[in-house]
Design a protein around this motif. Structure first.
Motif, PDB file in Angstrom:
ATOM      1  N   VAL A 135       0.662  -1.059   0.142  1.00 27.48           N
ATOM      2  CA  VAL A 135      -0.047  -0.279   0.024  1.00 27.48           C
ATOM      3  C   VAL A 135       0.966   0.911   0.142  1.00 27.48           C
ATOM      4  O   VAL A 135       1.732   1.252   0.630  1.00 27.48           O
ATOM      5  CB  VAL A 135      -0.583  -0.015   1.517  1.00 27.48           C
ATOM      6  N   LEU A 156      -6.196   8.154   2.166  1.00 29.75           N
ATOM      7  CA  LEU A 156      -6.607   6.898   1.983  1.00 29.75           C
ATOM      8  C   LEU A 156      -7.777   7.161   1.009  1.00 29.75           C
ATOM      9  O   LEU A 156      -7.927   5.652   0.329  1.00 29.75           O
ATOM     10  CB  LEU A 156      -8.615   7.055   2.942  1.00 29.75           C
ATOM     11  N   ASP A 203      -5.403   5.134  -1.481  1.00 34.15           N
ATOM     12  CA  ASP A 203      -4.184   3.628  -1.751  1.00 34.15           C
ATOM     13  C   ASP A 203      -5.809   3.143  -1.326  1.00 34.15           C
ATOM     14  O   ASP A 203      -6.040   1.550  -1.853  1.00 34.15           O
ATOM     15  CB  ASP A 203      -4.487   3.355   0.136  1.00 34.15           C
ATOM     16  N   ALA A 204      -6.871   3.395  -0.945  1.00 38.88           N
ATOM     17  CA  ALA A 204      -8.126   2.535  -1.489  1.00 38.88           C
ATOM     18  C   ALA A 204      -8.440   2.489  -2.816  1.00 38.88           C
ATOM     19  O   ALA A 204      -8.922   1.322  -3.371  1.00 38.88           O
ATOM     20  CB  ALA A 204      -9.800   3.443  -1.175  1.00 38.88           C
ATOM     21  N   VAL A 260      -8.337   1.772   4.470  1.00 36.85           N
ATOM     22  CA  VAL A 260      -8.343   0.901   3.479  1.00 36.85           C
ATOM     23  C   VAL A 260      -9.908   0.350   3.187  1.00 36.85           C
ATOM     24  O   VAL A 260      -9.911  -0.009   1.389  1.00 36.85           O
ATOM     25  CB  VAL A 260      -7.067   0.579   3.326  1.00 36.85           C
TER      26      VAL A 260
END
Length: 260
Positions: A62, A67, A70-71, A96
């Motif tokens: 990651v 956020l 990363d998601a 995540v």
């Protein structure tokens, strides 16, 4: 005699019930998502156990930059899988997987390992402010300012063992401190824009001596998510996937079972 044996074998095949002739369904792919101050090799003990049971496993690397980003990265891994997926997130990796799982119908289960499960609009920082008993802030090294003005944060190597991995051998914790992946401070303050734990079954496991995320916060999130299981590991630190890989792998297997 050979013809008779062949004929008998063919007859048995025809007479066998339909379910006995069907191939076993493929096991879901398990995608493991590390959090801040860790890296994908932290899942090695869990990976070896899952692979021994025939589960395809991906340990995502990651970026820990935002956020949302990363998601999106983990979501792309999910989209690339043709079959069902179990998402497993540690610490910030819990945020995540919750965001990444939204809108992906092949995500069949979420497993939070010492992990955060924010509501839309919540962040790691805001959840921590509601349960202010963790000691992470005091264990951080001075931030590393990046060229764009953002700041990477690390746990001080001298404090890493006691803060992050107290139930892991000292020598192993020293290696973890040296290989820890930093996170941009703003990622911990970024509110979640989506979630999947309301619609996807969830499992939670955490250590009773987690100093990064208070056990009371873990219990609150598990109850709010109506978790299928919520297990507190006595004496466990923030890295129960390393100190208790059998327990964590077994929970992931239960989450992966058909009908869950």
């Amino acid at each position: 005699m050979l013809r008779l044996a062949t004929a008998l074998a063919a007859l048995m095949l025809i007479a066998a019930p339909a379910w006995a002739q069907q191939p076993a369904p493929a096991k879901p792919t398990v995608i493991l998502v590390h959090g801040a101050f860790a890296e994908s090799a932290g899942w090695n003990g869990v990976i070896s156990r899952l692979r021994a049971k025939g589960y395809p496993v991906i340990a995502a690397a990651v970026p820990l930059r935002s956020l949302k980003g990363d998601a999106a990265y983990v979501g792309a891994l999910v989209s690339a899988e043709p079959g069902p997926v179990v998402l497993v997130g540690h610490s910030y990796g819990g945020e995540v997987i919750s965001v990444a799982g939204a809108g992906h119908p092949n995500v069949k289960a979420l497993v939070f390992v010492d992990g955060l499960a924010p509501e839309v609009g919540e962040s790691a920082a805001s959840l921590g402010a509601r349960f202010p008993t963790a000691t992470l802030a005091q264990a951080l090294a001075p931030p590393v300012v990046l060229p764009d003005g953002s700041a990477d944060i690390y746990i001080s190597p001298a404090k890493y063992h006691d803060q992050f991995a107290a139930d892991v051998p000292t020598a192993e914790a020293a290696l973890m401190a040296a290989t820890q992946r930093p996170i941009v401070k703003s990622a911990l303050e970024e509110p979640a824009a989506a979630l999947s734990w309301r619609s996807v079954p969830s499992w939670f496991v955490w250590g009773s001596r987690d100093l990064n995320i208070p056990p009371a916060l873990h219990a609150f999130m598990a109850k709010r998510a109506h978790a299928r299981e919520a297990v507190e590991v006595p004496g466990g630190s923030h890295v129960v996937m390393i100190s208790h890989p059998d327990l964590v792998a077994a929970m992931i297997e239960r989450a992966a079972q058909p009908g869950q």
